[in-house]
Design an enzyme around this catalytic site. Structure first.
Site, PDB file in Angstrom:
ATOM      1  N   ASP A 163       0.824  -1.210   0.000  1.00 27.60           N
ATOM      2  CA  ASP A 163       0.000   0.000   0.000  1.00 27.60           C
ATOM      3  C   ASP A 163       0.865   1.270   0.000  1.00 27.60           C
ATOM      4  OD1 ASP A 163       0.987   0.163   2.582  1.00 27.60           O
ATOM      5  OD2 ASP A 163      -0.944  -0.121   3.581  1.00 27.60           O
ATOM      6  N   GLU A 166       3.785   0.945   2.069  1.00 26.92           N
ATOM      7  CA  GLU A 166       4.711  -0.117   1.692  1.00 26.92           C
ATOM      8  C   GLU A 166       4.546  -1.300   2.636  1.00 26.92           C
ATOM      9  OE1 GLU A 166       8.238   2.716   1.422  1.00 26.92           O
ATOM     10  OE2 GLU A 166       7.459   2.749  -0.617  1.00 26.92           O
ATOM     11  N   GLU A 320       8.274  14.263   7.865  1.00 26.58           N
ATOM     12  CA  GLU A 320       7.318  13.225   7.453  1.00 26.58           C
ATOM     13  C   GLU A 320       6.254  13.041   8.523  1.00 26.58           C
ATOM     14  OE1 GLU A 320       8.667   9.013   7.530  1.00 26.58           O
ATOM     15  OE2 GLU A 320       8.145   9.027   5.396  1.00 26.58           O
TER      16      GLU A 320
HETATM   17  C1  BGC Z   1       6.169   6.040   3.129  1.00 24.97           C
HETATM   18  C2  BGC Z   1       5.834   6.097   1.661  1.00 24.97           C
HETATM   19  C3  BGC Z   1       6.669   7.142   0.949  1.00 24.97           C
HETATM   20  C4  BGC Z   1       8.132   6.975   1.261  1.00 24.97           C
HETATM   21  C5  BGC Z   1       8.964   8.113   0.707  1.00 24.97           C
HETATM   22  C6  BGC Z   1       7.660   5.855   3.281  1.00 24.97           C
HETATM   23  O1  BGC Z   1       7.963   5.828   4.647  1.00 24.97           O
HETATM   24  O2  BGC Z   1       5.508   4.973   3.737  1.00 24.97           O
HETATM   25  O3  BGC Z   1       4.484   6.429   1.482  1.00 24.97           O
HETATM   26  O4  BGC Z   1       6.448   7.021  -0.422  1.00 24.97           O
HETATM   27  O5  BGC Z   1       8.327   6.932   2.637  1.00 24.97           O
HETATM   28  O6  BGC Z   1       8.509   9.350   1.164  1.00 24.97           O
END
Ligand code: BGC
Length: 372
Positions: A163, A166, A320
């Protein structure tokens, strides 16, 4: 915490996005974070390009689309093989499917990753069409890549895959389905003949699947068969517009996302999240803000924007996630030991803040060029 000035944060966000874009057109997910360094994701990149496009950075968005197209066209034979094998009843193993991320030069990564994810291939098609609608762009330069992507998605959309986070590769995820449906629908004007019909039929079938098996108690669910919700589901409402914000399904999904995953304005990915302790994600807060705005609740969208802004560092970088409210506090240090501190800046966070702020008219493409 007082959120920083919206215009200053937006201008910084746009500078980061355009300044960090590589000569090849890739958007790095995060320039410094150990596990992401050197990679561009189709998912992150498509939403970043959409924000750049909405902010008037036409050339930047188009350089990203060029990067996507180069990645896809370089794999044309492999994609045709996947489509043919699938049609013959021999769907290739997940390891042979297209990955979620590539190096800036468009190569497959050398590191182990949870790679088989379909959503980004839908999202780039959607972002390309949104860009064309916004700026009147002729999309013929990307036609081959669009056709390859459509064939790949039409052949593969029913498959379980990782998803947005990941994770959970054994399931069919509703936000992934929404990305694929939005992408196939968006590509239709650029297609002809049987391919156009296949895109239309698949997109309609996906929306029907979302509306039936993808729902529980009148709201979207995390994956087919799950009882949970996921913060990524807001995207199905806005900006992807697969589920109308004002429909009963849209309204109930927003209500449950607020009730189950939102604490003091900050949105969690899902209950049970342990990644860096399971904090709140500014980018998901902005997706919910876009959904609330589409549903007509501007006041709530503004609150969500303010919360996302308040996660900026003193240097105006957006992370993030933030640890103010953790689902699994005991897991945070384990991730810090493994990968270092939380990815900051995360370009996708900056993109979503820009996108929501523009939708709210807090700043305009013109004012971003000349911030005061
Ligand atoms: C997230 C992803 C994202 C990636 C890069 C991962 O930790 O789960 O959704 O694409 O980081 O930002």
């Amino acid at each position: 915490m007082t959120p920083p000035d919206a215009a200053a944060l937006a201008a910084h966000s746009l500078r980061l996005i355009t300044g960090l874009q590589t000569p090849e057109g890739a958007y790095p997910a995060s320039p410094s974070f150990s596990a992401y360094r050197g990679y561009c994701w189709f998912r992150d990149g498509a939403f970043i390009a959409d924000a750049a496009s909405a902010a008037g950075e036409i050339a930047s968005a188009e350089r990203f689309f060029d990067w996507c197209a180069a990645v896809l066209v370089a794999r044309a034979d492999h994609i045709r093989w996947i489509v043919a094998e699938t049609a013959a009843g021999r769907p290739p193993a997940a390891e042979r499917m297209l990955p979620a991320r590539y190096t800036f030069s468009g190569d497959d990564g050398a590191d182990e990753w949870w790679d088989f994810q379909l959503d980004g291939y839908g999202t780039w098609l959607w972002a390309l069409r949104a860009h064309a609608d916004r700026h009147g762009t002729d999309l013929s330069r990307w036609a081959d890549a669009v056709e390859l992507t459509v064939d790949y998605l039409v052949a593969s959309w029913q498959r379980p895959c990782f998803d947005w986070w990941e994770e959970h590769a054994m399931h069919v995820h509703v936000s992934t389905l929404a990305c694929v449906a939005a992408g196939l629908d968006a590509a239709r004007p650029d297609l002809s003949g049987a391919r156009a019909e296949r895109a239309a039929t698949s997109s309609a079938a996906i929306v029907e699947l979302i509306r039936t098996e993808g729902t529980l108690d009148g709201r979207l669910r995390k994956w087919l068969g799950s009882t949970a919700v996921d913060g990524s589901l807001a995207a199905a409402i806005a900006p992807l517009e697969v589920i109308p914000a004002t429909s009963p399904l849209g309204a109930e999904t927003i209500r449950v996302l607020e009730a189950h995953l939102t604490v003091d304005g900050g949105v969690h990915r899902f209950l049970g999240d342990t990644f860096f302790g399971g904090g709140q994600w500014p980018l998901l807060t902005c997706f919910l803000g876009l959904a609330q705005l589409a549903a007509g609740d501007r006041a709530r969208a503004l609150e969500l924007f303010a919360w996302a802004s308040s996660t900026a560092t003193d240097d105006l970088d957006l992370p993030e996630q933030v640890p103010g409210h953790l689902i699994a506090p005991g897991m945070r240090q384990e991730w810090i030991d493994r990968w270092g501190t939380v990815a900051t800046p995360l370009l996708w966070s900056h993109a979503m803040l820009l996108r929501l702020g523009l939708a709210l008219d807090l700043f305009t493409p013109d004012s971003l060029k000349d911030p005061r």
